[in-house]
Write a protein that holds these residues in place. Structure first.
Motif, mmCIF file in Angstrom:
data_model
loop_
_atom_site.group_PDB
_atom_site.id
_atom_site.type_symbol
_atom_site.label_atom_id
_atom_site.label_comp_id
_atom_site.label_asym_id
_atom_site.label_seq_id
_atom_site.Cartn_x
_atom_site.Cartn_y
_atom_site.Cartn_z
ATOM 1 N N ILE A 107 -10.923 -11.136 14.810
ATOM 2 C CA ILE A 107 -10.063 -11.898 14.846
ATOM 3 C C ILE A 107 -10.348 -13.202 15.584
ATOM 4 C CG2 ILE A 107 -7.518 -12.403 16.120
ATOM 5 C CD1 ILE A 107 -7.250 -9.348 16.042
ATOM 6 N N LYS A 108 -11.299 -13.258 16.780
ATOM 7 C CA LYS A 108 -11.366 -14.481 17.022
ATOM 8 C C LYS A 108 -12.383 -15.361 15.831
ATOM 9 C CE LYS A 108 -11.703 -13.767 22.278
ATOM 10 N NZ LYS A 108 -12.607 -14.109 23.317
ATOM 11 N N ILE A 116 -3.006 -17.034 12.673
ATOM 12 C CA ILE A 116 -3.059 -16.145 13.841
ATOM 13 C C ILE A 116 -2.591 -14.536 13.125
ATOM 14 C CG2 ILE A 116 -2.216 -15.195 16.049
ATOM 15 C CD1 ILE A 116 -2.607 -18.149 17.112
ATOM 16 N N GLN A 117 -1.377 -14.713 12.711
ATOM 17 C CA GLN A 117 -0.663 -13.373 12.087
ATOM 18 C C GLN A 117 -1.568 -12.777 10.989
ATOM 19 O OE1 GLN A 117 3.053 -15.383 11.039
ATOM 20 N NE2 GLN A 117 4.234 -14.514 12.702
ATOM 21 N N PHE A 134 -3.409 -9.293 10.956
ATOM 22 C CA PHE A 134 -3.291 -8.325 9.938
ATOM 23 C C PHE A 134 -4.479 -7.842 9.030
ATOM 24 C CE2 PHE A 134 -2.380 -7.291 5.562
ATOM 25 C CZ PHE A 134 -0.754 -6.499 5.544
ATOM 26 N N ASP A 135 -5.272 -8.884 8.817
ATOM 27 C CA ASP A 135 -6.610 -8.631 7.929
ATOM 28 C C ASP A 135 -7.417 -7.598 8.797
ATOM 29 O OD1 ASP A 135 -5.641 -9.933 5.972
ATOM 30 O OD2 ASP A 135 -6.926 -11.740 6.477
ATOM 31 N N GLN A 187 -3.082 -1.986 3.613
ATOM 32 C CA GLN A 187 -2.105 -3.124 3.434
ATOM 33 C C GLN A 187 -0.760 -2.534 3.825
ATOM 34 O OE1 GLN A 187 -4.326 -2.902 1.010
ATOM 35 N NE2 GLN A 187 -5.724 -4.593 1.500
ATOM 36 N N SER A 188 -0.031 -1.595 3.189
ATOM 37 C CA SER A 188 1.156 -1.072 3.231
ATOM 38 C C SER A 188 1.235 -0.620 4.786
ATOM 39 C CB SER A 188 1.465 -0.026 2.180
ATOM 40 O OG SER A 188 1.541 -0.733 1.043
#
Length: 512
Positions: free
Chosen positions: A56-57, A75-76, A80-81, A288-289
């Motif tokens: 994330i960072k 950021i979202q 998520f990823d 993903q779902s």
């Protein structure tokens, strides 16, 4: 429910950050810390959590972001990823082929729910046109064959087992050979539950595997297993080399993160998750779902597939929607269809925002709300049912009569009519949108189509992506059929239901 609290905490951390008046690096670090704490408390492996923090960072570098960048969206997407990456080992599981025998062998710990899941999986493939059967090679547990037999009879699936033969290798081999001769396409072999410290049972598992030569070996993991999941799954992987994982009992109250850690530990994909005790409570897993539902963003693609599998009759409603109309009768038909779709809590996870709208409403309360709406419709005359609802505004005494006849209140009748008007407005807009989408599809012709689709997908991603992790082609199929697939009729209605049908039930329920 397993992971539901985790999803709420992660969602709250991201939402609090994106609503913060000062979105700086300090607030960003606080969000990552809250997400990490939530994951650790849910039994996710600490190394995985550390990896997620770093990813994330790495994706959000405040010093390198341009001034005009939409930090909230970035950021979202990074969160998520990173979460998708945890549950996605980037390995493709075995895909059974029609017209040939596909042998699937189940392994796992005692009490993980293998026998029930075997029947669920057989029923899932049966619903999709495969000729399925079950083989009980669990001769160790008392009552194992009786349980499988009972489940198989209930699901109307052929089965094989023995009350006299005690060698599971012989039972498994004989059962598989029998069903292969009878040209069955999905042959599921249930085996005894075993622990990685039980060497004799592990050796027996290898012998069964050698005897039946499965195309796919599936490890069944209980969602409540906790931190022990990683060690157990590694031991099974080294011995049986399973190629897929099914996580069971996700409707329980356990943390559930341990089972997710097993995916990363063995680099093995999750193929299904068990969501309840009933035979239909098995969902195909999509990373993903799954993350989309976890974060309250819904699973539109899963909703479409679920609605299609029910084969609901919606020809008349579709005809009206194509003309931009939506009567009270159409509303009643959709309410009845929603009742057939399973527990409200299950559907709420698939529809963006609905799980948050439901708040503390349980399945029983939500189901009763839908039933009361149907009672109201059933108390109307044919003329009222076929109308657009204006007749009630012109003659308010009709509302009083309907309320008395249905055993409800005038306020509830008014709420239903408000919902119908809103849905009629959406139907009118849907007609316009479908026409525009079909026009856009017509413009995409020849070799240029792929480039145009890619460009549109890129623009969609820049706006934050599609709901429920769908790509553009899936959205176009839902809106109007983008090339085949039953003329687009069923996907159209699925979209309509996701946009308004369930929201109506929950929305009205929230006004109590």
């Amino acid at each position: 429910m397993v992971l539901q609290d985790l999803g709420r905490r992660i969602n709250a951390a991201v939402t609090d950050l994106t609503r913060s008046p000062t979105l700086d690096e300090k607030a960003f670090d606080g969000m990552i810390k809250e997400i990490s704490n939530a994951l650790v408390e849910a039994d996710v492996n600490i190394k995985l959590v550390s990896s997620l923090r770093k990813s994330i960072k790495a994706a959000v570098k405040f010093s390198e972001l341009p001034a005009h960048a939409n930090k909230r969206r970035i950021i979202q997407k990074a969160v998520f990823d990173a979460l998708v990456d945890i549950v996605n080992p980037h390995q493709t599981p075995y895909n059974p082929k029609k017209g040939k025998a596909n042998v699937i062998m189940f392994v796992g710990l005692q009490g993980a729910g293998k026998t029930t899941t075997c029947t669920k999986l057989a029923r899932w493939y049966q619903a999709r046109g495969f000729k399925t059967c079950l083989v009980c090679a669990d001769t160790f547990r008392a009552g194992a064959f009786d349980q499988l037999k009972q489940n198989a009879i209930k699901a109307k699936i052929p089965y094989y087992g023995s009350l006299t033969q005690t060698d599971p290798v012989v039972v498994a081999r004989d059962g598989v050979e029998k069903f292969k001769k009878e040209r069955f396409e999905i042959i599921i072999v249930d085996t005894s539950g075993r622990h990685h410290q039980e060497d004799a049972l592990f050796a027996e598992m290898v012998e069964i595997q050698t005897a039946v030569q499965p195309h796919q070996t599936v490890m069944v993991l209980d969602a409540s297993i906790g931190q022990a999941a990683e060690a157990q799954s590694r031991a099974f992987k080294e011995t049986a080399d399973f190629g897929a994982i099914i996580i069971t009992k996700t409707d329980g109250a356990a943390a559930g993160g341990g089972a997710i850690s097993a995916v990363a530990a063995t680099h093995t994909p999750i193929v299904f998750i068990g969501t309840g005790e009933h035979l239909l409570d098995l969902e195909k897993f999509n990373p993903q779902s799954f993350v989309s539902k976890l974060l309250g963003m819904g699973d539109m693609q899963g909703l479409v597939e679920h609605v299609q599998s029910l084969k609901l009759d919606q020809k008349e409603t579709m005809k009206n929607i194509s003309e931009g109309k939506f009567s009270i009768r159409d509303l009643r038909d959709q309410l009845q269809n929603i009742m057939k779709m399973g527990p409200l809590s299950k559907m709420a996870g698939m529809i963006p925002g609905l799980s948050n709208m439901m708040g503390g409403m349980d399945d029983e309360e939500g189901s009763m709300k839908l039933k009361r709406m149907i009672y109201i419709c059933d108390s109307m005359t044919q003329k009222e049912l076929n109308s657009d609802g204006k007749i009630f505004i012109e003659q308010p005494t009709r509302m009083t009569r309907v309320a008395r006849g249905s055993g409800t209140s005038v306020r509830e009748v008014e709420e239903l009519l408000t919902q119908q008007r809103m849905m009629a407005g959406v139907a009118k807009n849907a007609k316009t949108n479908m026409a525009k989408m079909q026009k856009a599809q017509g413009a995409m012709s020849g070799g240029n189509r792929q480039q145009q689709m890619a460009a549109m997908q890129k623009r969609l991603q820049s706006m934050g992506g599609a709901p429920g992790g769908m790509d553009l082609s899936s959205m176009m199929k839902m809106m109007g059929g983008a090339g085949g697939g039953g003329g687009g009729g069923m996907p159209d209605m699925s979209k309509m239901m996701s946009m308004m049908g369930m929201g109506g039930g929950a929305g009205a329920g929230g006004k109590r």
